[in-house]
Design a protein around this motif. Sequence first.
Motif, PDB file in Angstrom:
ATOM      1  N   GLN A  86       0.803  -1.229   0.000  1.00 24.88           N
ATOM      2  CA  GLN A  86       0.000   0.000   0.000  1.00 24.88           C
ATOM      3  C   GLN A  86       0.832   1.273   0.000  1.00 24.88           C
ATOM      4  OE1 GLN A  86      -2.797  -0.169   3.273  1.00 24.88           O
ATOM      5  NE2 GLN A  86      -3.645  -2.139   2.638  1.00 24.88           N
ATOM      6  N   VAL A  87       2.146   1.178   0.214  1.00 21.03           N
ATOM      7  CA  VAL A  87       2.966   2.393   0.282  1.00 21.03           C
ATOM      8  C   VAL A  87       3.066   3.070  -1.073  1.00 21.03           C
ATOM      9  CG1 VAL A  87       5.345   3.223   0.550  1.00 21.03           C
ATOM     10  CG2 VAL A  87       4.279   1.865   2.347  1.00 21.03           C
ATOM     11  N   LEU A  88       3.267   2.307  -2.129  1.00 17.17           N
ATOM     12  CA  LEU A  88       3.390   2.909  -3.457  1.00 17.17           C
ATOM     13  C   LEU A  88       2.101   3.635  -3.830  1.00 17.17           C
ATOM     14  CD1 LEU A  88       5.158   3.329  -5.922  1.00 17.17           C
ATOM     15  CD2 LEU A  88       4.264   1.180  -6.860  1.00 17.17           C
ATOM     16  N   GLU A  89       0.971   3.005  -3.561  1.00 17.01           N
ATOM     17  CA  GLU A  89      -0.326   3.644  -3.814  1.00 17.01           C
ATOM     18  C   GLU A  89      -0.464   4.927  -2.998  1.00 17.01           C
ATOM     19  OE1 GLU A  89      -5.099   2.856  -2.987  1.00 17.01           O
ATOM     20  OE2 GLU A  89      -3.635   1.289  -2.581  1.00 17.01           O
ATOM     21  N   LEU A  90      -0.042   4.873  -1.743  1.00 21.37           N
ATOM     22  CA  LEU A  90      -0.103   6.048  -0.871  1.00 21.37           C
ATOM     23  C   LEU A  90       0.711   7.199  -1.439  1.00 21.37           C
ATOM     24  CD1 LEU A  90      -0.493   7.665   1.768  1.00 21.37           C
ATOM     25  CD2 LEU A  90       1.376   6.307   2.755  1.00 21.37           C
ATOM     26  N   LEU A  91       1.952   6.929  -1.801  1.00 21.75           N
ATOM     27  CA  LEU A  91       2.835   7.994  -2.271  1.00 21.75           C
ATOM     28  C   LEU A  91       2.359   8.571  -3.608  1.00 21.75           C
ATOM     29  CD1 LEU A  91       6.311   6.496  -1.304  1.00 21.75           C
ATOM     30  CD2 LEU A  91       4.876   8.084  -0.013  1.00 21.75           C
ATOM     31  N   LYS A  92       1.856   7.712  -4.478  1.00 18.85           N
ATOM     32  CA  LYS A  92       1.318   8.205  -5.752  1.00 18.85           C
ATOM     33  C   LYS A  92       0.094   9.072  -5.523  1.00 18.85           C
ATOM     34  CE  LYS A  92       2.954   4.587  -8.905  1.00 18.85           C
ATOM     35  NZ  LYS A  92       2.556   3.460  -9.806  1.00 18.85           N
ATOM     36  N   SER A  93      -0.737   8.688  -4.564  1.00 14.75           N
ATOM     37  CA  SER A  93      -1.943   9.468  -4.264  1.00 14.75           C
ATOM     38  C   SER A  93      -1.586  10.825  -3.696  1.00 14.75           C
ATOM     39  CB  SER A  93      -2.837   8.698  -3.288  1.00 14.75           C
ATOM     40  OG  SER A  93      -3.310   7.491  -3.858  1.00 14.75           O
ATOM     41  N   LEU A  94      -0.552  10.872  -2.850  1.00 15.40           N
ATOM     42  CA  LEU A  94      -0.101  12.154  -2.317  1.00 15.40           C
ATOM     43  C   LEU A  94       0.386  13.057  -3.446  1.00 15.40           C
ATOM     44  CD1 LEU A  94       1.878  11.067   0.894  1.00 15.40           C
ATOM     45  CD2 LEU A  94      -0.421  12.044   0.775  1.00 15.40           C
ATOM     46  N   GLN A  95       1.122  12.476  -4.375  1.00 16.11           N
ATOM     47  CA  GLN A  95       1.643  13.260  -5.491  1.00 16.11           C
ATOM     48  C   GLN A  95       0.506  13.814  -6.347  1.00 16.11           C
ATOM     49  OE1 GLN A  95       4.470  11.127  -7.849  1.00 16.11           O
ATOM     50  NE2 GLN A  95       5.024  12.893  -9.107  1.00 16.11           N
ATOM     51  N   VAL A  96      -0.477  12.981  -6.650  1.00 14.73           N
ATOM     52  CA  VAL A  96      -1.625  13.415  -7.453  1.00 14.73           C
ATOM     53  C   VAL A  96      -2.387  14.530  -6.748  1.00 14.73           C
ATOM     54  CG1 VAL A  96      -3.886  12.697  -8.337  1.00 14.73           C
ATOM     55  CG2 VAL A  96      -1.884  11.236  -8.682  1.00 14.73           C
ATOM     56  N   SER A 202      -3.302   1.218  11.308  1.00 10.97           N
ATOM     57  CA  SER A 202      -2.888  -0.169  11.121  1.00 10.97           C
ATOM     58  C   SER A 202      -2.344  -0.448   9.732  1.00 10.97           C
ATOM     59  CB  SER A 202      -4.067  -1.111  11.398  1.00 10.97           C
ATOM     60  OG  SER A 202      -5.145  -0.838  10.514  1.00 10.97           O
ATOM     61  N   SER A 203      -2.510   0.486   8.799  1.00 11.72           N
ATOM     62  CA  SER A 203      -2.026   0.273   7.438  1.00 11.72           C
ATOM     63  C   SER A 203      -1.749   1.607   6.770  1.00 11.72           C
ATOM     64  CB  SER A 203      -3.052  -0.516   6.618  1.00 11.72           C
ATOM     65  OG  SER A 203      -4.197   0.276   6.382  1.00 11.72           O
ATOM     66  N   PRO A 204      -0.868   1.627   5.753  1.00 14.56           N
ATOM     67  CA  PRO A 204      -0.587   2.884   5.042  1.00 14.56           C
ATOM     68  C   PRO A 204      -1.835   3.497   4.407  1.00 14.56           C
ATOM     69  CG  PRO A 204       1.136   1.289   4.586  1.00 14.56           C
ATOM     70  CD  PRO A 204       0.052   0.546   5.331  1.00 14.56           C
ATOM     71  N   SER A 205      -2.766   2.664   3.976  1.00 15.46           N
ATOM     72  CA  SER A 205      -3.977   3.205   3.345  1.00 15.46           C
ATOM     73  C   SER A 205      -4.785   4.069   4.303  1.00 15.46           C
ATOM     74  CB  SER A 205      -4.849   2.074   2.804  1.00 15.46           C
ATOM     75  OG  SER A 205      -5.310   1.237   3.854  1.00 15.46           O
ATOM     76  N   GLY A 206      -4.579   3.853   5.612  1.00 12.79           N
ATOM     77  CA  GLY A 206      -5.280   4.671   6.593  1.00 12.79           C
ATOM     78  C   GLY A 206      -4.895   6.130   6.506  1.00 12.79           C
ATOM     79  N   ILE A 207      -3.700   6.410   5.990  1.00  9.03           N
ATOM     80  CA  ILE A 207      -3.262   7.803   5.848  1.00  9.03           C
ATOM     81  C   ILE A 207      -4.116   8.505   4.805  1.00  9.03           C
ATOM     82  CG2 ILE A 207      -1.330   9.288   5.167  1.00  9.03           C
ATOM     83  CD1 ILE A 207       0.523   7.105   6.303  1.00  9.03           C
ATOM     84  N   LEU A 208      -4.466   7.799   3.740  1.00 10.77           N
ATOM     85  CA  LEU A 208      -5.319   8.398   2.710  1.00 10.77           C
ATOM     86  C   LEU A 208      -6.693   8.753   3.292  1.00 10.77           C
ATOM     87  CD1 LEU A 208      -4.476   6.132  -0.357  1.00 10.77           C
ATOM     88  CD2 LEU A 208      -3.592   8.413   0.183  1.00 10.77           C
ATOM     89  N   LYS A 209      -7.226   7.887   4.131  1.00 11.62           N
ATOM     90  CA  LYS A 209      -8.504   8.178   4.776  1.00 11.62           C
ATOM     91  C   LYS A 209      -8.368   9.349   5.725  1.00 11.62           C
ATOM     92  CE  LYS A 209      -9.959   3.334   4.492  1.00 11.62           C
ATOM     93  NZ  LYS A 209     -10.310   2.110   5.245  1.00 11.62           N
ATOM     94  N   LEU A 210      -7.237   9.401   6.441  1.00  9.66           N
ATOM     95  CA  LEU A 210      -6.997  10.492   7.383  1.00  9.66           C
ATOM     96  C   LEU A 210      -6.973  11.831   6.662  1.00  9.66           C
ATOM     97  CD1 LEU A 210      -6.140  11.340  10.307  1.00  9.66           C
ATOM     98  CD2 LEU A 210      -3.783  11.059   9.534  1.00  9.66           C
ATOM     99  N   LEU A 211      -6.430  11.840   5.455  1.00  8.98           N
ATOM    100  CA  LEU A 211      -6.299  13.071   4.675  1.00  8.98           C
ATOM    101  C   LEU A 211      -7.513  13.347   3.790  1.00  8.98           C
ATOM    102  CD1 LEU A 211      -2.568  12.716   3.552  1.00  8.98           C
ATOM    103  CD2 LEU A 211      -3.467  14.134   5.415  1.00  8.98           C
ATOM    104  N   GLY A 212      -8.490  12.464   3.836  1.00 10.79           N
ATOM    105  CA  GLY A 212      -9.682  12.649   3.010  1.00 10.79           C
ATOM    106  C   GLY A 212      -9.465  12.339   1.548  1.00 10.79           C
ATOM    107  N   LEU A 213      -8.477  11.454   1.268  1.00 11.41           N
ATOM    108  CA  LEU A 213      -8.158  11.102  -0.120  1.00 11.41           C
ATOM    109  C   LEU A 213      -8.682   9.738  -0.506  1.00 11.41           C
ATOM    110  CD1 LEU A 213      -4.456  12.369  -0.258  1.00 11.41           C
ATOM    111  CD2 LEU A 213      -6.525  13.564  -1.003  1.00 11.41           C
ATOM    112  N   ALA A 214      -9.400   9.096   0.374  1.00 15.55           N
ATOM    113  CA  ALA A 214      -9.962   7.771   0.083  1.00 15.55           C
ATOM    114  C   ALA A 214     -11.342   7.645   0.717  1.00 15.55           C
ATOM    115  CB  ALA A 214      -9.051   6.677   0.635  1.00 15.55           C
TER     116      ALA A 214
END
Length: 214
Positions: A86-96, A202-214
């Motif tokens: 999930q890290v690669l997806e996270l970093l790409k989402s941050l960039q987008v 518990s997972s990197p994808s949780g950061i996207l939810k925290l930031l409102g990106l998922a």
Amino acid sequence: MLFDLDGTLVDSAPDLAGAVNEMRLNRGMATLPLEALRPHVGTGARGMLNVALQLTPEHADYEASKSEFLDRYEARIVQETRLFDQVLELLKSLQVAGIPWGIVTNKAERFAMPLTRQLGLDSAAFAVIGGDTTAHSKPHPAPLLEAAKRGGMDPQRCIYVGDDERDIIAGRAAGMGTVAAGWGYLGKGKPIEAWDADIVLSSPSGILKLLGLA
């Protein structure tokens, strides 16, 4: 957004364990399973040499063994090291989303720079701060503040993500929001819930939810 490296973005335990197991084999000892070594990765050479060879800094052979361990690790630095799921997806989402991100690690630049380069992280990160980039390493806030400075960011608007209590201490001292990475190594100290992080994920994808990106 700032991230720790080992145990947060990348799983480097197999190569660190591999280096110390090479030392055991060279000394006529059987290798140790990765599961026995993984919890000690966050404590660096000191922890790995202690658990694998029962060597402490006071031992006459410690410094030579530490140099051997670091040389062996450098030689295999990305042999088995990979990004966590999930890290690669996270970093790409941050960039987008236009959210800049950087890396602050206690790993010396000697290892942090080639590792991030070979994994393709250095070109996307606005900064890679090693354990010897500033005069202090974590839990001191200096490395985090240096990263914020390089990114032209207000530290109070930054979030730092890490899998060790030292990360949380450093982040709070720098005035940043803190996220404890529950998917990381965590170590043998306090339970993650006692680190006083702003949030535990518990997972990197949780950061996207925290930031409102998922």
